[in-house]
Write an enzyme that holds these catalytic residues in place. Structure first.
Site, short mmCIF file in Angstrom:
data_model
loop_
_atom_site.label_atom_id
_atom_site.label_comp_id
_atom_site.label_asym_id
_atom_site.label_seq_id
_atom_site.Cartn_x
_atom_site.Cartn_y
_atom_site.Cartn_z
N LYS A 171 0.85 -1.20 0.00
CA LYS A 171 0.00 0.00 0.00
C LYS A 171 0.88 1.25 0.00
CE LYS A 171 -3.92 2.00 2.54
NZ LYS A 171 -4.83 1.81 3.71
N SER A 222 -9.62 1.90 3.01
CA SER A 222 -8.73 2.66 2.14
C SER A 222 -7.71 1.80 1.39
CB SER A 222 -7.96 3.71 2.97
OG SER A 222 -7.13 3.09 3.95
N SER A 227 -9.82 -0.58 7.29
CA SER A 227 -9.35 -0.35 5.93
C SER A 227 -8.66 -1.52 5.26
CB SER A 227 -8.41 0.86 5.89
OG SER A 227 -9.12 2.03 6.20
#
Length: 477
Positions: free
Chosen positions: A78, A153, A177
């Site tokens: 990420k 996210s 997330s």
């Protein structure tokens, strides 16, 4: 079956038996990732040094001996997790050209283990959002149906794994997330206990809540990944490592599983309730003991979470001032104008919204009224979890009230905040939680079963999730 369709566990065995090489595997997975990129937008940056890492892994495997289980496996990271020499943007204009001089501890551990970092995945800006659509590099789309979001996210990480553009991925979980996008995309998403994985190199959103989590195709893959990144690190004073065993048992016999009635209230759609309760019944048939329990503070947890997380975000993001690093606005005549214009132009709307909320609740006259009360409620919620775990080993709940978020659908921020009701309670408690696919909705997207464990009971929780898979739970990615 293509290499990119296989699990990490299967691929690791193939690499060791020389049925494929790490370089061949990388080409297959990278090719798939690039093929999907125009449709899913799962990546922000691809790693142009990945092939060198794959060649190094092949040399290590050729030597034989004790080879780390993830050696040669392509892993996505990420884009809020620092990677030395590889652009790390947090999906924000503020860090659009930032190249870290160091790697996060989790990334270092993967590289030492011979894993191949394939690239940096798209996300909500600074991990603030619900649908991976607040970032500066465009929205992330669901591999099952691009009319829907991949979730947020960590949407890019989940979409990459689910679509075959990565074998495993690192995400971050502050209030759900990792779990929510894993649920939407049909992957397994594990959020460890707070402190179980070093946060060094994870760019901060809310420091008392942020955690680096793992996303994979099944529980065994996630276990392999977490076993690597769960290692001692003196650079993070909040880190308390606890080593895992290398094997999973997977027995649910005699396990006591609590079902909180507050997490099955009117916010949860009927098809999500049905899928999750069917999963609970499956665990009961496998030998688990099911109990109804109560978490009275669950409904207020969302309010406490947004007060605490926004306050911490306001403090953490104050460092982006246009002076030391990051975006700096042009044509500024005074320092005050530079600060104002750099932050106005560098941050997106959702980040600004949370900075404003956080600054407000920390202001004079509001601290006691909002932040202090939220902190007290957090402690109360932790006590309620402790009470549940005196009579239960795990908690079962939905991950998200609905099966998916449509792109472009008009929803007020407050409505989206409320939808975090199932994931933020365990986040406030610092508890480990995992999302496992448990069915499909009418729109074709997967629905996730969430299992929550005791603080630092990560290994037992993963083992229980594996037991659910062995009992016949889950569905194909």
């Amino acid at each position: 079956m293509k290499l990119y369709e296989k699990s990490a566990y299967e691929i690791a065995a193939m690499l060791r038996s020389r049925k494929c090489s790490a370089k061949e595997l990388l080409h297959d997975v990278m090719g798939r990732a690039r093929e999907l990129q125009p449709r899913l937008n799962a990546y922000i940056t691809f790693n142009d040094q990945a092939e060198n890492s794959a060649e190094k892994a092949d040399r290590l495997i050729a030597k034989g001996g004790d080879i780390p289980p993830l050696c040669g496996i392509p892993i996505a990271v990420k884009d809020n997790i620092s990677t030395k020499g590889l652009r790390t943007t947090c999906a924000s204009k503020m860090l659009e050209n930032y190249i870290p001089p160091y790697s996060a501890t989790a990334v270092e551990l993967l590289e030492v283990a011979g894993a191949v970092i394939i690239g940096k995945t798209n996300m909500d800006e600074f991990a603030m959002g619900f649908a991976s659509d607040t970032g500066a590099f465009g929205a992330v789309y669901n591999p099952a149906d691009t009319a829907y979001s991949a979730g947020g996210s960590s949407g890019g990480s989940a979409a990459a794994v689910a679509g075959g553009g990565a074998v495993l991925a690192l995400g971050s979980d502050t209030g759900g997330s990792v779990r929510q996008p894993a649920s939407f995309c049909g992957a397994v998403g594990f959020c460890p206990s707070y402190g179980a994985v070093s946060r060094f190199g994870l760019i901060a959103f809310a420091s008392s809540l942020d955690r680096i989590g793992s996303i994979g195709r099944n529980v065994r893959d996630v276990h392999m990944l977490h076993n690597i990144i769960n290692a001692s690190d003196i650079k993070d004073v909040t880190h308390i490592p606890k080593k895992f065993s290398k094997t999973l048992c997977g027995s649910l016999k005699g396990m006591r599983i609590g079902v909180p009635k507050e997490l099955f209230d009117e916010y949860i759609s009927d098809e999500v309730k049905s899928a999750v309760m069917n999963a609970v019944k499956l665990m009961e048939r496998a030998g688990a003991i099911i109990k109804e329990v109560s978490l009275p503070s669950a409904s207020a947890a969302v309010k406490a979470y947004y007060i605490i997380s926004s306050a911490e975000a306001s403090s953490n993001l104050a460092r982006y001032d246009g002076v030391r690093y990051g975006f700096r606005a042009d044509n500024c005549t005074t320092p005050a104008e530079m600060f104002r214009k750099s932050r106005t132009e560098g941050f997106g709307d959702e980040v600004k919204r949370r900075i404003l909320l956080g600054t407000f609740v920390l202001s004079e006259g509001c601290f006691d009224r909002y932040y202090k009360r939220a902190a007290v409620l957090r402690q109360k919620l932790c006590g309620e979890f402790d009470d549940i775990f005196t009579e239960c080993d795990f908690i079962a709940a939905p991950v998200y009230p609905n099966a998916g978020i449509l792109h472009g659908a008009e929803r007020k921020p407050a409505e989206l905040y409320t939808a975090d009701i199932c994931t933020v309670p365990s986040s406030l408690g610092g508890l480990p939680a995992i999302s496992i696919p448990c069915g499909r909705a009418g729109n074709g997207l997967t629905i996730g079963l969430q299992l929550i464990g005791r603080r630092f009971g990560d290994e037992e929780l993963i083992d229980a999730a594996y037991g659910y898979e062995l009992a016949g739970g889950g569905c194909d990615v």
